[in-house]
Motif scaffolding. Structure first.
Motif, PDB file in Angstrom:
ATOM      1  N   LEU A 296      -0.026  -2.245   4.448  1.00  0.00           N
ATOM      2  CA  LEU A 296      -1.214  -1.681   5.082  1.00  0.00           C
ATOM      3  C   LEU A 296      -0.835  -0.420   5.849  1.00  0.00           C
ATOM      4  CD1 LEU A 296      -3.043  -4.835   6.477  1.00  0.00           C
ATOM      5  CD2 LEU A 296      -3.882  -3.313   4.696  1.00  0.00           C
ATOM      6  N   THR A 297      -1.693   0.591   5.773  1.00  0.00           N
ATOM      7  CA  THR A 297      -1.493   1.781   6.590  1.00  0.00           C
ATOM      8  C   THR A 297      -1.945   1.482   8.014  1.00  0.00           C
ATOM      9  OG1 THR A 297      -3.688   2.631   6.022  1.00  0.00           O
ATOM     10  CG2 THR A 297      -1.847   3.269   4.612  1.00  0.00           C
ATOM     11  N   GLU A 298      -1.759   2.476   8.894  1.00  0.00           N
ATOM     12  CA  GLU A 298      -2.144   2.264  10.281  1.00  0.00           C
ATOM     13  C   GLU A 298      -3.624   1.912  10.386  1.00  0.00           C
ATOM     14  OE1 GLU A 298      -1.056   5.491  12.739  1.00  0.00           O
ATOM     15  OE2 GLU A 298       1.064   5.439  12.191  1.00  0.00           O
ATOM     16  N   GLU A 299      -3.921   0.929  11.210  1.00  0.00           N
ATOM     17  CA  GLU A 299      -5.273   0.434  11.471  1.00  0.00           C
ATOM     18  C   GLU A 299      -5.900  -0.225  10.251  1.00  0.00           C
ATOM     19  OE1 GLU A 299      -7.553   3.609  13.135  1.00  0.00           O
ATOM     20  OE2 GLU A 299      -6.477   3.543  15.037  1.00  0.00           O
ATOM     21  N   GLY A 300      -5.132  -0.465   9.231  1.00  0.00           N
ATOM     22  CA  GLY A 300      -5.609  -1.259   8.108  1.00  0.00           C
ATOM     23  C   GLY A 300      -6.682  -0.620   7.263  1.00  0.00           C
ATOM     24  N   ILE A 301      -6.799   0.697   7.287  1.00  0.00           N
ATOM     25  CA  ILE A 301      -7.839   1.353   6.497  1.00  0.00           C
ATOM     26  C   ILE A 301      -7.526   1.313   5.009  1.00  0.00           C
ATOM     27  CG2 ILE A 301      -8.930   3.600   6.044  1.00  0.00           C
ATOM     28  CD1 ILE A 301      -8.761   4.221   8.963  1.00  0.00           C
ATOM     29  N   ALA A 302      -6.260   1.380   4.649  1.00  0.00           N
ATOM     30  CA  ALA A 302      -5.887   1.466   3.236  1.00  0.00           C
ATOM     31  C   ALA A 302      -4.598   0.703   2.987  1.00  0.00           C
ATOM     32  CB  ALA A 302      -5.731   2.937   2.814  1.00  0.00           C
ATOM     33  N   ILE A 303      -4.305   0.505   1.706  1.00  0.00           N
ATOM     34  CA  ILE A 303      -3.074  -0.146   1.249  1.00  0.00           C
ATOM     35  C   ILE A 303      -2.306   0.879   0.432  1.00  0.00           C
ATOM     36  CG2 ILE A 303      -2.098  -2.025  -0.123  1.00  0.00           C
ATOM     37  CD1 ILE A 303      -4.745  -3.543   0.370  1.00  0.00           C
TER      38      ILE A 303
END
Length: 741
Positions: A296-303
């Motif tokens: 997961l990228t920061e803050e869970g916006i994308a993978i």
């Protein structure tokens, strides 16, 4: 009389039939009928094609006559009207009264027309299509979507990602005969749209595109070859961004999960405020979770996932409406887009553009590697004396004694013919002792550090007039790593300046003989035996996949949690040189060199890299770039690059490299391609210093997101073909490894 007539019918009818209308197959009396209106020729994907790249060419043909069994030959015509000597040949059968549609990858040149010729025994028809290609430095995006979503905002944001040249640079670019005209910041970033069912089944079709976007489609209707082509393109260095849509609610196919390195399962994960806002609108896909090798990228916006030499980014929120939001509407979305877009505009994501710069630079280096030299004066004088003695003086003396002086002229003519044949066909007085194959190979390492995308620039030369097969038979069914040349793409290279010289001197003749690269319906390409003239080097480029372990073993590590703040973005790199040749390595980030080391065969080394600027950084003097072959000093050329360097005590790593001229030429050329792959420098600019256009720099916020690289090089050939056909082999291998984000 009746008997004579029957005899003529029986005996002469077959003969007259064989001399009648041309036929495509033996035993068939009527030829095929293919007219201009029966042929549809389309170059590129979604009407986008770029010269100097692999492009998909589709040919649809209707045959209204007898059966056709022969070859489809796809080539091109340059702006000067000269036909390109390199073409692509595909075996083709078209039964009587049927329509066939075929696709094949072609390395398009700077053409004004694309030609398609149908060739068979006793039959040939040729058709052409005006060729309008995109600029070589244009950035193309392709969007596969069922919905009509406008991505103009994203394209505009990428257009503004570059800083234009300064006024000083613009005025300097007008040196010589070049006018002082203002230059645009960047050619328009073009977005092409494609229905998911129209995705190509050949990876080279994506080569003109810097970025592929999947919008709201689960690719349910995509065939396995279409998914395999997309996965092969990503593994070869492409960047893929996916946005979910309503179709994803019903579940994803295993093929799409494997492609994006994701899983779909309910699990509690940290969700940013922006995701919660989208979730309130029904646009949140919290069940999308990282698969193997993804995070997961920061803050869970994308993978995000590294896949081969490329990467995929899957967003967990759907787009709202029919227009991609702008930076002011979705700032967090654009923050998440920074890393993949920055990578797209770097060498890692735009490798075809960077390697295209080397197409015009490395052939000259390959010829220099051969060590060709003009025969010595003593050898030429001795050969001339022997020729005069045996071809003129001795026959004149002998036939004078025999009172047959007229025979002397016949012997002199025969001796001249034999001398020409010996020099032209068998390499008499050649500066080369035998066949040679020179090589410069660029290996782009995969994320696993075990496999690499290889681009081999080859120069084959022979002292005699002969056909040489460079390629060994490909192992059956051995695709991917360890498969040798299976799945390789090959195309002959031409020196543009050499072409211009030969066309002026020879009235339009090309500088190389006609070469037909053989293709098959699956997109495979093979190089048939190639004609060589004495001491004339032929240049080729092979793109294929190769195991990296025999050349470099690499491991990455991160500092332990809770370390010093200034070392939080440090990266430890462990290298092992398994090959028989010493291996040199340096770290390269934002035009900054550091940690130049030489690793002995079988030895190991450890490097540490940090994205932060280190103290003691210096900068070389700025000189105007000029071709290396005019340089009185290698130091001057290195200074001309204008790159900064990180001091290592009293040792300058660039000066260490400059001490070895040939190594300097090859490595610096590769460094320039890695440093600025999107700079609009064409072949003509490289050969003419006065026509250099100023480079366009990335905005700082995107440049800081660009990858860092480990660059290693060693002497030695790695190309798996040509062992049996060539004698001496010389080569150098450059390894480019993208460091983890």
């Amino acid at each position: 009389m009746e008997r004579i007539r029957k005899f003529l019918v029986i005996v002469l009818a077959p003969l007259l039939g064989s001399l009648g209308l041309p036929s495509c197959r033996r035993g068939e009396s009527d030829p095929p009928v293919i007219e201009k209106e029966d042929v549809k020729l389309e170059a590129g994907l979604a009407r986008v094609c770029q010269p100097g790249r692999w492009n998909l060419v589709r040919v649809r043909v209707a045959n209204r006559g007898g059966p056709f069994e022969g070859h489809l030959v796809v080539g091109g015509v340059g702006d000067d009207g000269a036909r390109d000597p390199v073409s692509c040949r595909l075996p083709l059968e078209i039964p009587r009264g049927t329509t066939r549609e075929v696709s094949l990858p072609v390395h398009l040149g700077l053409w004004s027309e694309v030609t398609a010729a149908f060739e068979a025994e006793g039959y040939r028809r040729s058709f052409s299509l005006p060729f309008i290609a995109a600029l070589p430095d244009r950035i193309n995006l392709v969007v596969a979507s069922e919905a009509a979503v406008d991505f103009g905002e994203l394209a505009g944001w990428m257009d503004g990602a570059f800083e234009g040249p300064s006024e000083k640079q613009t005025s300097e670019s007008g040196a010589g005969n070049q006018p002082n005209t203002p230059l645009p910041n960047l050619p328009p970033c073009h977005v092409a749209y494609l229905a998911p069912r129209s995705l190509p089944s050949m990876a080279p079709a994506y080569d003109p595109f810097a970025l592929v976007i999947l919008q709201g489609t689960a690719l349910r209707e995509a065939d396995p070859p279409q998914l395999a082509a997309l996965e092969r393109w990503v593994g070869g260095g492409g960047t893929l961004i996916a946005f979910p849509g309503p179709e994803w609610r019903a579940g994803l196919t295993e093929g799409l999960k494997k492609l994006l390195c994701i899983s779909q399962e309910p699990r509690e994960t940290a969700v940013s405020k922006e995701l919660l806002i989208y979730g309130a609108k029904g646009g949140l896909f919290a069940d999308l979770q990282p698969g193997e090798g993804a995070a997961l990228t920061e803050e869970g916006i994308a993978i995000a996932a590294r896949k081969g030499a490329g990467c995929t980014v899957t967003f967990r929120l759907a787009l709202e409406g029919f227009r991609f939001p702008g930076p002011a509407q979705a700032p967090r979305l654009y923050e998440a887009l920074h890393p993949p877009v920055s990578r797209t505009l770097s060498f890692a994501g735009g490798a075809p553009a960077g390697l295209g710069h080397l197409d015009g630079l490395l052939p000259g280096v390959l010829f220099a590697l051969s060590g060709f030299h003009i025969p010595g004066r003593g050898g030429v004088a001795l050969a001339l004396a022997v020729y005069l003695l045996l071809g003129f003086l001795a026959p004149a003396f002998i036939f004078k004694r025999l009172r047959r002086r007229e025979w002397t002229f016949a012997v002199v003519a025969a001796a001249a013919i034999l001398a020409v044949v010996a020099i032209f066909r068998y390499g008499l007085l050649s500066g080369l002792p035998g066949r040679e194959l020179e090589e410069v190979t660029i290996l782009r390492a995969h994320a696993d550090g075990r496999t690499a995308e290889a681009s081999s620039y080859l120069g084959s030369i022979s002292p005699a007039y002969e056909k040489i097969a460079l390629e060994e038979p490909r192992p059956a069914g051995a695709e991917g790593a360890g498969g040798g040349l299976d799945g390789a793409r090959v195309w002959p290279l031409k020196l543009e300046q050499q072409d211009l010289y030969y066309r002026r001197q020879r009235g339009g003749e090309a500088s190389i003989p006609a070469t037909g690269v053989e293709a098959d319906l699956s997109g495979g390409l093979r190089l048939p035996p190639v004609l060589h003239y004495p001491n004339g080097m032929r240049f080729f480029r092979y793109d294929y996949r190769l195991p990296l372990d025999p050349h470099l073993h690499i491991e990455f590590g991160r500092p332990e949690a809770g370390g010093e703040p200034e070392k939080k973005d440090a990266l430890s790199i462990a290298l092992k040189n398994p090959g028989p040749e010493p291996l040199s390595a340096l770290l390269f980030y934002q035009e900054q060199f550091s940690s130049l080391q030489t690793i002995a065969p079988g030895a190991e080394a450890a490097l540490t890299f940090s994205r932060r600027k280190a103290p003691g950084e210096g900068r070389l003097a700025d000189f105007k770039p000029v071709p290396w072959y005019n340089q009185p000093s290698s130091d001057y050329y290195l200074a001309g690059m204008g790159y900064s360097w990180q001091a290592q005590g009293s040792e300058n790593p660039l000066r260490t490299l400059a001490a070895r001229p040939m190594e300097n030429h090859i490595v610096v050329s590769c460094l320039k391609a890695v440093a600025a792959p999107m700079d609009p420098v064409l072949a003509a600019d490289i050969w003419n210093p006065g026509s250099h256009r100023p480079a366009r720099a990335l905005r700082r916020e995107l440049k800081e997101e660009q990858p860092a690289y480990l660059i290693a090089w060693k002497w030695g050939a790695v190309f798996p073909g040509g062992q049996k056909s060539m004698g001496t082999r010389k080569g150098m291998t450059v390894i480019v490894c993208e460091l983890p984000w």
